[in-house]
Scaffold this motif. Sequence first.
Motif, PDB file in Angstrom:
ATOM      1  N   UNK A 163       0.917  -1.177   0.058  1.00 32.86           N
ATOM      2  CA  UNK A 163      -0.167   0.062  -0.249  1.00 32.86           C
ATOM      3  C   UNK A 163       0.948   1.372  -0.111  1.00 32.86           C
ATOM      4  N   UNK A 164       2.072   1.110   0.895  1.00 28.97           N
ATOM      5  CA  UNK A 164       2.850   2.498   0.965  1.00 28.97           C
ATOM      6  C   UNK A 164       3.638   2.544  -0.391  1.00 28.97           C
ATOM      7  N   UNK A 165       4.169   1.482  -1.010  1.00 30.74           N
ATOM      8  CA  UNK A 165       4.701   1.491  -2.190  1.00 30.74           C
ATOM      9  C   UNK A 165       3.663   2.171  -3.252  1.00 30.74           C
ATOM     10  N   UNK A 166       2.635   1.478  -3.582  1.00 29.43           N
ATOM     11  CA  UNK A 166       1.795   2.004  -4.758  1.00 29.43           C
ATOM     12  C   UNK A 166       1.523   3.369  -4.258  1.00 29.43           C
ATOM     13  N   UNK A 167       1.177   3.685  -3.055  1.00 31.32           N
ATOM     14  CA  UNK A 167       0.846   5.333  -2.842  1.00 31.32           C
ATOM     15  C   UNK A 167       1.940   6.045  -3.376  1.00 31.32           C
TER      16      UNK A 167
END
Length: 175
Positions: A163-167
């Motif tokens: 989630x952090x990476x995609x954001x």
Amino acid sequence: MSLAHALLTALVERPCCGAELTDRFNRSIGYFWPATHQQIYRELATMKASGWIEPLPIETGRGRKRAYKASPAGLSELKRWVGELQAPRPVRDELMVRLRAAAILGPTALTTGVEARLAAHRATLAHYLALEEKDFSDPDTTRKQRLRHLILRAGIESEAHWIDFCERALALLDE
């Protein structure tokens, strides 16, 4: 890892028929080692031929299903496999290549794909957190339960990472 070892693990936990095994598998091990119904049944046949599982006596009555349990040879194989050294697996994720290509090409339609992946990771994280709340709220648990919780935590942390990476990827793609 092979599907056979994942199925042996499930059958050591509880002997069952193929349909129940598929259902149990999809609700636990299948989160990190997915397999189709057909793959599971094919693997059960191979495991039976290898002597790793053995059929239980068929119950009488309608709707009888063939149930299996791990054989002594299967238990021995599972113990051998668990103790085997394993090198870390390299990351092989198509998104990394797509991001690299987007870096070279400039603006692309990749944002839509990353947004869809972000939504999928958020949904999976919500599911894992609900499982944690339901199944692991008691701090006084057995070693077996603590190990299962550790596995779930790995899934939770992995989803949070993605989630952090995609954001962060979306922020860069939107620049």
